[in-house]
Design an enzyme around this catalytic site. Structure first.
Site, mmCIF file in Angstrom:
data_model
loop_
_atom_site.group_PDB
_atom_site.id
_atom_site.type_symbol
_atom_site.label_atom_id
_atom_site.label_comp_id
_atom_site.label_asym_id
_atom_site.label_seq_id
_atom_site.Cartn_x
_atom_site.Cartn_y
_atom_site.Cartn_z
ATOM 1 N N GLU A 1 53.239 28.344 64.524
ATOM 2 C CA GLU A 1 52.463 29.098 64.462
ATOM 3 C C GLU A 1 52.576 29.503 62.466
ATOM 4 O OE1 GLU A 1 50.309 31.950 65.794
ATOM 5 O OE2 GLU A 1 50.089 30.942 67.576
ATOM 6 N N GLU B 1 53.783 34.086 73.391
ATOM 7 C CA GLU B 1 54.292 34.842 72.567
ATOM 8 C C GLU B 1 54.498 36.094 73.227
ATOM 9 O OE1 GLU B 1 52.051 36.748 69.585
ATOM 10 O OE2 GLU B 1 52.495 34.551 67.959
#
Length: 699
Positions: A248, A177
């Site tokens: 995710e 991320e």
């Protein structure tokens, strides 16, 4: 339909090869075959080796193909150059269990992982490397990041764990991320992304690499989505030659002390998955599929010891219905039409204002449809291929033959299965408990001294949650009540004046600092000021982690002859940790190094108190918990194993503790004579705790 044909032709001819695992614009390709894959995150560090076979088996039974895990740098290299892959940290053993059960693995090396894990997985020694700037185009950081990544990759290769070697690992991740923080690094961000990608690809693992939430991931690295609804939020891969992967899909969210649990329904998760697949997604990973436990001091700032307990497999590894069963049915429904989904020509068209059809056609008679209703309040009747269909609010119906509905995301056939708790042992007899009060250090015996308030992380090196700040103040009495005022970036503070407890205060997850203020009694002349600064985990996210600080920032006494006396630049002595920690009195051997006293009502509800007792393991194999509802804040150990921090006194807005039950893995237990040690910071009563077992029925 010409553009559809061209798109199909493009993805057929544009595969990127990597040993036995390749990919094209539609999916990962394993041994020459396109795959729709369902994956689940299970972290080896958040469970125990004896739990791994059952967790993996239940994931496979739930229709998963892949187990995903992070690699946790700070547990594998806690001291620079010294490695630990034993017990709960046996990464190879975990991967081989995945392989033994016929599943694939996705290895998220990072090595920055976030994951609500202390310091985002970075070892604390990394911040002491001269000139280092984490996660940036910074030579010192890149040297150590590459060294660890290469070590892990070579370790995997030595055990033949990559799919290109016949092993289970089909996918690897570098970074995590990064797009969230990339702008903070300005011109040092984009070059770092390119370097990290090239470094990873250069490892020659024979399997593809991904970067999650990184839309500028350079070829051949695949950019992937993280989030609740990637079917709605993901702009897609940054090249038509890459598949659409979801690394995710949050099955709930982590919980912090003082916060309520986030409850995400089975229906909402199923809707998000079906929509993602309907929009050409071919890989979905549930984060988390098994939540697990943040044992020891592994959780990041304010995060509870229980992790993602609302996942399809709860903290203890038990099946949570209807989430587990509903998703299992979803996987089966999608897999039924997988060949058409993977090879058919996709199209979509409107069925109404908030209704849509996503259709895949391959050959005459081969047709799969997803009929969606995005209206969250109202049902809708739609007509598709001259047939009428009723769609519940916010739902998707799956038609593997474009005629018959075999699954609707809003229609749950599995019943909710509550957990039941049985008390196995009470600890209500005072004579069963012994106690030891930790000492308050003296200024003259501290080995670290400075004329300022030092940073807690730099001093403790994260070997302890605790740092004592000790000084003295020469007081001239006045008619005004003195008030101690402390500004701190720690998480908790306990204040003592002349060795007497004054009080405590704490911050919260959303506040980086807080203020402690309390009236105090001072003697004429010298007064000892002892302030215990407490961390509840290091931060796990954000730019420039190496610059983060904890601990006291300002200390003043108000109501002096000068009005207010600033002690910030007085002479301060420092002690890292507690005496009980240094002696390891939570172990059988260490507990013999101090003099324990009998426990009665007068020795409970005291700060800085250690308690110990012994107990026998409950019969059976149901998961075991400690109900610590009568305690305040501290840490608990079983036979020397820390089961994590507890913080029962931090209540939610509803006035209840965020967590009272603390998992005791049977892996930690002997049949009899188990040593239980509690360290209580602020005051609690161990005579009211209990040892319980948890079970579910009707699974």
């Amino acid at each position: 339909m010409v553009w559809v044909f061209f798109w199909v032709l493009l993805v057929v001819i544009s595969g990127v090869h990597g040993g036995n695992v390749t990919y094209d614009g539609r999916s990962l390709i394993i041994d020459g075959g396109r795959k729709i894959l369902f994956s689940g995150s299970i972290h080896y560090t958040r469970s125990t080796p004896e739990m791994w076979p059952s967790l993996i088996a239940k994931a496979k039974q739930g229709g998963l193909d892949v187990i995903q895990t992070y690699v946790f740098w700070n547990v594998h290299e806690p001291v620079q150059g010294e490695y630990n892959f034993r017990g709960r940290y046996d990464l190879v053993g975990f991967l081989k269990e995945i392989e033994a059960q016929g599943m694939y693995a996705c290895l998220r090396i990072g090595p920055f992982i976030e994951s609500e894990w202390s310091y985002g997985g970075f070892p604390i020694w990394l911040r002491d490397i001269p000139g280092i700037v984490f996660r940036s185009d910074n030579e010192p950081f890149k040297i150590y990041m590459q060294k660890f990544t290469t070590m892990i990759v070579n370790f995997m290769k030595a055990e033949s764990l990559y799919a290109s070697q016949g092993g289970p690992i089909i996918l690897s991740q570098i970074e995590n991320e990064y797009k969230n923080v990339e702008p903070a690094f300005h011109s040092k961000g984009p070059p770092y992304v390119r370097w990290a990608a090239n470094m990873a690809v250069g490892q020659q693992t024979g399997v593809p690499w991904v970067m999650c939430k990184q839309d500028d991931a350079p070829d051949p690295v695949i950019n992937t989505c993280n989030g609740l609804n990637c079917g709605e939020t993901f702009a897609g891969p940054n090249s038509r030659t890459k598949p659409s992967l979801w690394t995710e899909n949050w099955t709930s969210q982590y919980q912090v002390y003082g916060g309520e649990p986030y409850l995400r329904s089975a229906e909402d998760i199923a809707f998000s998955v079906a929509l993602f697949v309907a929009k050409n997604g071919s890989f979905v990973n549930y984060y988390m599929y098994h939540g697990g436990t943040n044992f020891g001091r592994s959780a990041s700032s304010y995060v509870t010891t229980s992790y993602y307990d609302q996942a399809p497999l709860d903290e203890y590894g038990m099946i949570r219905q209807p989430k587990w069963g509903h998703l299992k049915e979803l996987h089966a429904a999608i897999k039924l039409g997988s060949e058409t989904l993977l090879w058919g020509a996709p199209s979509n068209f409107s069925l109404g204002q908030l209704q849509e059809a996503h259709v895949f056609r391959r050959q005459p008679g081969e047709c799969v449809a997803f009929l969606s209703n995005s209206d969250s309040r109202n049902s809708a009747t739609v007509t598709f291929l001259n047939l009428s269909y009723e769609l519940p609010p916010r739902s998707i119906s799956i038609l593997p033959d474009c005629k018959s509905v075999i699954f609707n995301t809003a229609k749950v056939s599995r019943k909710y299965t509550p957990r039941s708790m049985m008390s196995r042992q009470m600890f209500n007899l005072s004579e069963r408990w012994l106690n030891f009060m930790d000492g308050i250090p003296k200024f003259g015996k501290t080995t670290i001294k400075a004329n300022t308030l030092l940073d807690q992380i730099n001093i403790t090196k994260d070997v302890s949650d605790y740092l004592w700040y000790i000084s003295s103040y020469n007081h001239t009495p006045t008619d005004v009540q003195p008030i101690l005022h402390v500004e701190t970036r720690a998480h908790v503070i306990l204040a003592f004046i002349n060795n007497k407890f004054v009080g405590s205060a704490h911050g919260s997850h959303g506040l980086p600092s807080f203020t402690f203020e309390s009236p105090i009694s001072l003697n004429a002349g010298e007064n000892n000021i002892s302030l215990l600064s407490v961390s509840v985990g290091l931060p796990d996210s954000g730019a420039y982690l190496e610059r983060r600080v904890l601990g006291l920032r300002e200390v003043t006494i108000q109501g002096t002859t000068h009005g207010s006396q600033d002690l910030t630049h007085y002479s301060w002595g420092y002690q890292v940790g507690l005496l009980g920690e240094e002696l390891q009195i939570y172990t059988d051997q260490g507990s013999r190094l101090v003099e324990w006293k009998s426990t009665d009502a007068g020795s409970t509800h005291q700060p800085l108190m250690w308690y110990k007792t012994t107990f026998d393991a409950p019969l059976g194999d149901d998961p075991v918990t400690l109900n610590l509802g009568s305690m305040g804040k501290g840490e608990a150990w079983i036979n020397g194993h820390s089961i994590g921090r507890y913080w029962v006194s931090f209540h939610t807005a509803k006035g209840t503790p965020s967590q009272t039950l603390y998992h005791v893995p049977r892996y930690f237990l002997a049949p009899s004579g188990n040593l239980l040690v509690l360290f209580e910071e602020i005051g609690g009563d161990p005579r009211q705790i209990s040892l319980d077992t948890i079970s579910t029925t009707g699974v």
